[in-house]
Design a protein around this motif. Structure first.
Motif, PDB file in Angstrom:
ATOM      1  N   ARG A  72       0.719  -1.157   0.033  1.00  0.00           N
ATOM      2  CA  ARG A  72       0.084   0.030   0.042  1.00  0.00           C
ATOM      3  C   ARG A  72       0.882   1.090  -0.131  1.00  0.00           C
ATOM      4  O   ARG A  72       1.801   1.343   0.811  1.00  0.00           O
ATOM      5  CB  ARG A  72      -0.965  -0.188   1.199  1.00  0.00           C
ATOM      6  CG  ARG A  72      -2.121   0.675   1.150  1.00  0.00           C
ATOM      7  CD  ARG A  72      -3.108   0.530   2.175  1.00  0.00           C
ATOM      8  NE  ARG A  72      -2.707   1.350   3.424  1.00  0.00           N
ATOM      9  CZ  ARG A  72      -2.370   0.611   4.583  1.00  0.00           C
ATOM     10  NH1 ARG A  72      -2.360  -0.573   4.706  1.00  0.00           N
ATOM     11  NH2 ARG A  72      -1.805   1.444   5.595  1.00  0.00           N
ATOM     12  N   ARG A  73       0.337   2.320  -0.682  1.00  0.00           N
ATOM     13  CA  ARG A  73       1.237   3.588  -0.800  1.00  0.00           C
ATOM     14  C   ARG A  73       0.690   4.773   0.270  1.00  0.00           C
ATOM     15  O   ARG A  73      -0.602   4.617   0.450  1.00  0.00           O
ATOM     16  CB  ARG A  73       1.140   4.004  -2.283  1.00  0.00           C
ATOM     17  CG  ARG A  73       1.717   3.023  -3.220  1.00  0.00           C
ATOM     18  CD  ARG A  73       3.169   3.114  -3.168  1.00  0.00           C
ATOM     19  NE  ARG A  73       3.795   1.977  -3.351  1.00  0.00           N
ATOM     20  CZ  ARG A  73       5.018   1.262  -3.104  1.00  0.00           C
ATOM     21  NH1 ARG A  73       5.861   2.334  -2.826  1.00  0.00           N
ATOM     22  NH2 ARG A  73       5.650   0.010  -3.362  1.00  0.00           N
ATOM     23  N   PRO A 133       0.991  12.343  -5.753  1.00  0.00           N
ATOM     24  CA  PRO A 133       0.875  11.338  -4.707  1.00  0.00           C
ATOM     25  C   PRO A 133       2.079  11.003  -4.108  1.00  0.00           C
ATOM     26  O   PRO A 133       3.129  10.669  -5.064  1.00  0.00           O
ATOM     27  CB  PRO A 133      -0.094  10.122  -4.913  1.00  0.00           C
ATOM     28  CG  PRO A 133      -0.321  10.367  -6.477  1.00  0.00           C
ATOM     29  CD  PRO A 133       0.092  11.649  -6.849  1.00  0.00           C
ATOM     30  N   CYS A 134       2.403  10.944  -2.903  1.00  0.00           N
ATOM     31  CA  CYS A 134       3.807  10.313  -2.273  1.00  0.00           C
ATOM     32  C   CYS A 134       4.050   8.609  -2.904  1.00  0.00           C
ATOM     33  O   CYS A 134       2.731   8.197  -2.788  1.00  0.00           O
ATOM     34  CB  CYS A 134       3.695  10.504  -0.992  1.00  0.00           C
ATOM     35  SG  CYS A 134       5.374   9.723  -0.206  1.00  0.00           S
ATOM     36  N   MET A 178       7.794   9.313   6.470  1.00  0.00           N
ATOM     37  CA  MET A 178       8.042  10.904   6.057  1.00  0.00           C
ATOM     38  C   MET A 178       6.841  11.757   6.155  1.00  0.00           C
ATOM     39  O   MET A 178       7.131  12.814   6.695  1.00  0.00           O
ATOM     40  CB  MET A 178       8.850  10.787   4.755  1.00  0.00           C
ATOM     41  CG  MET A 178      10.353  10.192   4.806  1.00  0.00           C
ATOM     42  SD  MET A 178      10.863  10.192   3.010  1.00  0.00           S
ATOM     43  CE  MET A 178       9.903   8.807   2.316  1.00  0.00           C
ATOM     44  N   HIS A 179       5.796  10.957   6.210  1.00  0.00           N
ATOM     45  CA  HIS A 179       4.651  11.760   6.395  1.00  0.00           C
ATOM     46  C   HIS A 179       3.715  11.573   7.508  1.00  0.00           C
ATOM     47  O   HIS A 179       2.449  11.724   7.433  1.00  0.00           O
ATOM     48  CB  HIS A 179       3.738  11.766   5.075  1.00  0.00           C
ATOM     49  CG  HIS A 179       4.150  12.239   3.925  1.00  0.00           C
ATOM     50  ND1 HIS A 179       4.861  11.605   2.830  1.00  0.00           N
ATOM     51  CD2 HIS A 179       4.676  13.573   3.693  1.00  0.00           C
ATOM     52  CE1 HIS A 179       5.273  12.458   1.794  1.00  0.00           C
ATOM     53  NE2 HIS A 179       5.357  13.694   2.228  1.00  0.00           N
ATOM     54  N   GLY A 180       4.347  11.252   8.673  1.00  0.00           N
ATOM     55  CA  GLY A 180       3.515  11.076   9.636  1.00  0.00           C
ATOM     56  C   GLY A 180       3.154   9.379  10.208  1.00  0.00           C
ATOM     57  O   GLY A 180       2.311   9.221  11.057  1.00  0.00           O
ATOM     58  N   GLY A 181       3.800   8.477   9.443  1.00  0.00           N
ATOM     59  CA  GLY A 181       3.450   7.158   9.861  1.00  0.00           C
ATOM     60  C   GLY A 181       4.377   6.491  10.926  1.00  0.00           C
ATOM     61  O   GLY A 181       3.873   5.499  11.414  1.00  0.00           O
ATOM     62  N   ALA A 182       5.584   7.158  11.368  1.00  0.00           N
ATOM     63  CA  ALA A 182       6.402   6.450  11.961  1.00  0.00           C
ATOM     64  C   ALA A 182       5.733   6.776  13.495  1.00  0.00           C
ATOM     65  O   ALA A 182       4.874   7.463  13.882  1.00  0.00           O
ATOM     66  CB  ALA A 182       7.638   7.458  12.138  1.00  0.00           C
ATOM     67  N   ALA A 183       6.231   5.919  14.485  1.00  0.00           N
ATOM     68  CA  ALA A 183       5.869   5.930  15.855  1.00  0.00           C
ATOM     69  C   ALA A 183       5.849   7.357  16.612  1.00  0.00           C
ATOM     70  O   ALA A 183       7.136   7.991  16.074  1.00  0.00           O
ATOM     71  CB  ALA A 183       6.377   4.854  16.455  1.00  0.00           C
ATOM     72  N   ARG A 184       5.062   7.476  17.288  1.00  0.00           N
ATOM     73  CA  ARG A 184       4.966   8.792  18.028  1.00  0.00           C
ATOM     74  C   ARG A 184       5.372  10.173  17.374  1.00  0.00           C
ATOM     75  O   ARG A 184       5.936  11.094  17.670  1.00  0.00           O
ATOM     76  CB  ARG A 184       6.183   8.691  19.130  1.00  0.00           C
ATOM     77  CG  ARG A 184       6.204   7.568  20.268  1.00  0.00           C
ATOM     78  CD  ARG A 184       7.369   7.422  21.067  1.00  0.00           C
ATOM     79  NE  ARG A 184       8.663   7.426  20.619  1.00  0.00           N
ATOM     80  CZ  ARG A 184       9.196   6.423  20.052  1.00  0.00           C
ATOM     81  NH1 ARG A 184       8.518   5.353  20.018  1.00  0.00           N
ATOM     82  NH2 ARG A 184      10.427   6.468  19.418  1.00  0.00           N
TER      83      ARG A 184
END
Length: 109
Positions: free
Chosen positions: A16-17, A27-28, A41-47
């Protein structure tokens, strides 16, 4: 280097992108982080992202139509008072000293 190794890129291509848009408007193309809809890079990382009940996003209300109108009314009253004092200063010299001591300008205190 030539290798006979066969690369299995199908799972990478099928992942999934990220749902974010790049600055170009497209789109990224990065893969989304597992269980999230955005890449690292767009907010999917933890915390990452704003905390719940984000106090940083609270607005102060200084530029609401009510507060802007209130400041405009105060400015109008002060202008009228200065005009009246100028008219009075033509007849009474003590009023001139009062006008000179009155704060002027936007940030005068």
């Amino acid at each position: 280097m030539n290798s006979d190794h066969v690369r299995n890129t199908a799972p990478m291509q099928a992942s999934r992108r990220c749902g974010a848009r790049a600055r170009s408007g497209r789109p990224c193309r990065a893969p989304a982080v597992g269980g999230k809809s955005r890449c690292r890079m767009h907010g999917g990382a933890a915390r990452t992202g704003a905390p719940r009940g984000n106090r940083n996003a609270q607005t102060h209300g200084m530029f609401t139509s009510d507060s802007t109108a209130e400041r405009e009314n105060v400015r109008t009253v002060l202008d009228q008072a200065r005009k009246l004092l100028r008219e009075l200063s033509r007849t009474d010299p003590d009023v001139t000293a009062t006008i000179d001591r009155a704060p002027r300008g936007r940030h005068a205190r």
